[in-house]
Design a protein around this motif. Structure first.
Motif, short mmCIF file in Angstrom:
data_model
loop_
_atom_site.label_atom_id
_atom_site.label_comp_id
_atom_site.label_asym_id
_atom_site.label_seq_id
_atom_site.Cartn_x
_atom_site.Cartn_y
_atom_site.Cartn_z
N VAL A 16 -7.70 1.58 -1.06
CA VAL A 16 -6.46 1.82 -0.31
C VAL A 16 -6.66 3.21 0.60
CG1 VAL A 16 -4.04 2.21 0.06
CG2 VAL A 16 -4.77 0.53 -1.87
N ASN A 17 -6.66 2.75 1.51
CA ASN A 17 -6.97 4.31 2.72
C ASN A 17 -5.48 4.93 2.76
OD1 ASN A 17 -7.30 6.05 4.58
ND2 ASN A 17 -8.76 4.69 5.63
N VAL A 18 -5.30 5.89 1.47
CA VAL A 18 -4.07 6.47 1.51
C VAL A 18 -3.77 7.34 2.80
CG1 VAL A 18 -2.72 8.33 0.03
CG2 VAL A 18 -4.29 6.43 -0.90
N ASN A 19 -4.76 7.94 3.27
CA ASN A 19 -4.64 8.88 4.53
C ASN A 19 -3.77 7.98 5.60
OD1 ASN A 19 -5.62 11.18 3.07
ND2 ASN A 19 -7.57 11.23 3.99
N LYS A 20 -4.64 6.86 5.90
CA LYS A 20 -4.11 6.04 6.95
C LYS A 20 -2.82 5.50 6.75
CE LYS A 20 -6.12 2.11 9.55
NZ LYS A 20 -7.10 1.02 9.31
N ILE A 21 -2.38 5.22 5.32
CA ILE A 21 -1.04 4.87 5.17
C ILE A 21 0.13 6.15 5.50
CG2 ILE A 21 0.54 4.13 3.42
CD1 ILE A 21 -1.12 1.99 4.30
N LYS A 22 -0.30 7.27 5.05
CA LYS A 22 0.36 8.46 5.44
C LYS A 22 0.79 8.71 6.74
CE LYS A 22 -0.38 10.85 0.98
NZ LYS A 22 -1.35 12.12 0.56
N VAL A 23 -0.47 8.55 7.46
CA VAL A 23 -0.36 8.84 9.09
C VAL A 23 0.59 7.72 9.63
CG1 VAL A 23 -1.57 8.86 11.25
CG2 VAL A 23 -2.48 9.96 9.15
N MET A 24 0.35 6.57 9.14
CA MET A 24 1.23 5.46 9.42
C MET A 24 2.71 5.37 9.28
SD MET A 24 1.11 1.28 8.54
CE MET A 24 1.65 1.70 6.72
N VAL A 25 3.27 5.97 8.12
CA VAL A 25 4.82 6.08 7.74
C VAL A 25 5.06 7.28 8.74
CG1 VAL A 25 4.38 5.22 5.53
CG2 VAL A 25 4.14 7.62 5.55
N TYR A 26 4.72 8.36 8.76
CA TYR A 26 4.91 9.43 9.66
C TYR A 26 5.15 8.97 11.21
CZ TYR A 26 4.70 12.74 5.85
OH TYR A 26 5.03 13.29 4.64
N THR A 27 4.06 8.40 11.59
CA THR A 27 4.21 7.90 12.96
C THR A 27 5.72 6.83 13.14
OG1 THR A 27 1.81 7.87 12.96
CG2 THR A 27 3.01 6.48 14.73
N ASN B 224 0.99 5.93 -7.27
CA ASN B 224 -0.22 6.86 -8.14
C ASN B 224 -1.26 6.78 -7.09
OD1 ASN B 224 -2.63 7.57 -9.58
ND2 ASN B 224 -1.86 6.50 -11.48
N GLU B 225 -1.50 8.00 -6.33
CA GLU B 225 -2.35 8.20 -5.25
C GLU B 225 -3.60 8.04 -5.68
OE1 GLU B 225 -1.50 11.63 -2.45
OE2 GLU B 225 -3.50 11.49 -2.02
N LYS B 226 -4.11 8.61 -6.69
CA LYS B 226 -5.58 8.32 -7.21
C LYS B 226 -6.08 6.88 -7.58
CE LYS B 226 -8.84 10.37 -10.60
NZ LYS B 226 -8.90 11.46 -11.42
N ALA B 227 -5.16 6.26 -8.17
CA ALA B 227 -5.18 4.84 -8.56
C ALA B 227 -5.56 4.01 -7.31
CB ALA B 227 -4.11 4.30 -9.41
N ALA B 228 -4.40 4.36 -6.29
CA ALA B 228 -4.57 3.71 -5.03
C ALA B 228 -6.14 3.79 -4.42
CB ALA B 228 -3.38 4.11 -4.17
N TRP B 229 -6.44 4.98 -4.30
CA TRP B 229 -7.76 5.41 -3.74
C TRP B 229 -8.85 4.64 -4.38
CZ3 TRP B 229 -9.62 7.42 0.69
CH2 TRP B 229 -8.78 8.33 1.01
N LEU B 230 -9.16 4.64 -5.57
CA LEU B 230 -9.64 3.89 -6.38
C LEU B 230 -9.78 2.55 -6.27
CD1 LEU B 230 -9.78 6.09 -9.79
CD2 LEU B 230 -11.52 6.24 -7.79
N SER B 231 -8.51 1.80 -5.94
CA SER B 231 -8.51 0.51 -5.72
C SER B 231 -8.87 0.10 -4.24
CB SER B 231 -6.90 0.11 -5.78
OG SER B 231 -6.84 0.44 -7.19
N TYR C 135 0.76 -1.03 -0.12
CA TYR C 135 0.07 0.02 0.01
C TYR C 135 0.84 1.34 0.05
CZ TYR C 135 -4.29 -2.62 0.97
OH TYR C 135 -5.12 -3.69 0.83
N ILE C 136 1.89 1.17 0.59
CA ILE C 136 3.06 2.35 0.79
C ILE C 136 3.24 2.69 -0.81
CG2 ILE C 136 5.35 3.18 1.46
CD1 ILE C 136 4.65 1.84 3.89
N TYR C 137 3.97 1.60 -1.41
CA TYR C 137 4.31 1.98 -2.62
C TYR C 137 3.18 2.42 -3.67
CZ TYR C 137 8.91 -0.24 -2.06
OH TYR C 137 10.16 -0.55 -1.58
N ALA C 138 2.24 1.96 -3.45
CA ALA C 138 0.80 2.04 -4.33
C ALA C 138 0.51 3.66 -4.18
CB ALA C 138 -0.21 1.09 -3.87
#
Length: 315
Positions: free
Chosen positions: A201-212, A192-199, A185-188
């Motif tokens: 993937v909770n991109v916001n959750k992934i971003k919060v996770m990597v910064y944590t 391509n953030e938009k494609a990840a959303w459409l697939s 999910y991190i790579y996705a």
């Protein structure tokens, strides 16, 4: 095992560059290729390398974290204060928790307010550095227990403990990115953030996770630095954010996101550490060392841009 894919990988090319650099320094100075110097370099590299694991994940999502050095400094100070007030293990655990919370705040502010990571983490850098100064009034916190020094100065066999911690972090980081769905999910998210959303993937959750995760690893480096210096200093970690970003970029991670690996970041951190050590052994002044390291980072970024253009042209 497909050897052709290994030879064609970015990490293999960077590793060859690392070996060439070591060979040149071995001929240039007889003190470089000694066991003592090798372990010294590895120990120095370990602090930057540990933070580079988190930074790799952040940059893979097309983000950036400029607060890692300041978070290290604040956790460094809090580690010293909390150990003296509540004891060794509660103090270290609480300081690490602060590092995680600061990373979580970076992530949650970025996704909830849709702000650029550069601005948010730049603000956090100033907040964390300022808090370290306010808490200590600019003075170092000393008087830590002697046993705490074992974390950074101890050895298992001949291998320094910071190097062992670094290896464990890298193995975990590699397995997380390459063997778990969260890693994909991190790579996705960065590719391509938009494609990840459409697939789905909770991109916001992934971003919060990597910064944590980055906040936690910066805090871990801060605890280790407190052990190494036997004190908490508010100026610890100044400029480390550039070294960490430089290590990740030299290691081949694309600043636009979606491409890179922790293995590349480890080699990148090693190149920076070996180059810095070699320049010291050759008697190059500290001012010229900064110039040379800056040039190396710029060349690495330019190389990444060229690779990206070649890749896009080949599609």
């Amino acid at each position: 095992m497909d050897f052709r894919s290994i030879f064609r990988s970015t990490e293999f090319g960077i590793f060859i560059a690392f070996l060439v650099l070591c060979a040149i320094l071995s001929f240039a100075t007889p003190n470089f290729l000694t066991l003592f110097n090798i372990f010294t370099v590895m120990k120095q590299v370990s602090f930057i390398a540990i933070m580079s694991v988190g930074m790799t994940m952040v940059i893979l999502t097309a983000g950036i974290d400029l607060s890692v050095g300041a978070v290290l400094g604040l956790v460094n100070v809090l580690t010293a204060i909390l150990i003296k007030k509540i004891g060794l293990f509660p103090g270290v655990s609480s300081a690490l928790l602060v590092g995680m919370i600061l990373g979580f705040l970076n992530g949650i502010i970025i996704v909830k307010w849709d702000l650029p990571p550069f601005i948010v983490t730049l603000g956090m850098m100033n907040i964390a550095r300022g808090m370290a100064m306010v808490i200590t009034k600019g003075w170092p916190i000393t008087g830590l227990p002697e046993c705490f020094g074992c974390l950074a100065e101890g050895h298992i066999g001949v291998v320094p403990i910071p190097v062992i911690i670094m290896i464990i972090i890298y193995i975990l980081g590699y397995l997380f990115l390459s063997r778990t769905i969260w890693g994909r999910y991190i790579y996705a998210s960065g590719g391509n953030e938009k494609a990840a959303w459409l697939s789905g993937v909770n991109v916001n959750k992934i971003k919060v996770m990597v910064y944590t995760i980055t906040g936690f690893l910066s805090g871990l480096a801060g605890v280790m630095m407190a052990s190494r210096l036997s004190q908490g200093s508010p100026i610890t970690g100044i400029g480390y954010e550039l070294s960490v970003i430089g290590a990740v970029v030299i290691g081949g991670t694309d600043l636009m996101g979606g491409k890179g690996s922790v293995l590349g970041s480890l080699i990148g951190a090693s190149i920076m550490g070996v180059l810095e050590n070699g320049l010291v052994l050759l008697g190059v002044s500290a001012f010229w060392q900064q110039v040379i390291l800056g040039v190396v980072i710029v060349v690495a970024v330019a190389g990444g841009s060229v690779r990206r253009k070649i890749f896009l042209k080949g599609e």
